[in-house]
Design a protein around this motif. Sequence first.
Motif, short mmCIF file in Angstrom:
data_model
loop_
_atom_site.label_atom_id
_atom_site.label_comp_id
_atom_site.label_asym_id
_atom_site.label_seq_id
_atom_site.Cartn_x
_atom_site.Cartn_y
_atom_site.Cartn_z
N LEU A 154 0.83 -1.20 0.00
CA LEU A 154 0.00 0.00 0.00
C LEU A 154 0.87 1.26 0.00
N GLU A 155 1.90 1.27 0.82
CA GLU A 155 2.81 2.42 0.86
C GLU A 155 3.50 2.63 -0.48
N MET A 156 3.81 1.52 -1.15
CA MET A 156 4.44 1.61 -2.46
C MET A 156 3.48 2.19 -3.49
N LEU A 157 2.21 1.81 -3.39
CA LEU A 157 1.20 2.36 -4.29
C LEU A 157 1.07 3.87 -4.11
N TYR A 158 1.03 4.30 -2.84
CA TYR A 158 0.98 5.73 -2.55
C TYR A 158 2.19 6.43 -3.17
N HIS A 159 3.35 5.83 -2.96
CA HIS A 159 4.61 6.44 -3.41
C HIS A 159 4.66 6.58 -4.93
N ILE A 160 4.37 5.49 -5.64
CA ILE A 160 4.46 5.50 -7.11
C ILE A 160 3.45 6.48 -7.71
#
Length: 206
Positions: free
Chosen positions: A52-58
Amino acid sequence: MKAIKKNYGWIIVAILALLPMLVIINMFNVDLSNGFSLSLIEGKGADGKTTLEMLYHISGEFAIRWMTAVLTLTPVFILFGVMNLFVRQAMGIATAVWSFLHFIIFIWAEGFLETFTQINYVAGFVAILILIPLFFTSNRKSMKYLKSNWKKLQRYAYAAIFLSLLHVAILNKTWLIYAIVVGVGFIIRIPFIKNKLIERRKKLKS
């Protein structure tokens, strides 16, 4: 071939904007056995981030990157005399799409009411609201219909980038480089500096 040659800028922007989507798609599991269900695949993050954090980041990174890129086009024109208005529109659409995706992921994970719990979330939400009319008027028909008002409407992009930078700054993300690029761009737009740069460019060409 003529259509491709005429719209090569759009094609390049579309490809560059869509490529990161391939990474995001691989973070989801789609189950069609009992209707339709969408879930995150854990372990798809990097650098210690959850999926989820990676989705936010990208999604957030590409939204701010495209927004910054759009606002550098005018300084590039001032410095080098190169401008393609329809490529600019394509980049504006890419900005809006990534921004909407970022917001949708947030709503999907946290809920809409969470938007109003922090200043940085509110700043991001207002930026999204500004981008909606810009997104739907980023086409030739809107340009012809709105005429001079089209440019006035597009100037609200400046407010969107300011709010977006505020959003990422409060979150302590890598925002400084974008602020510097945008800041230099606004300095170049100052009438005195702009006129001097254009005059110098014309002299170099003559």
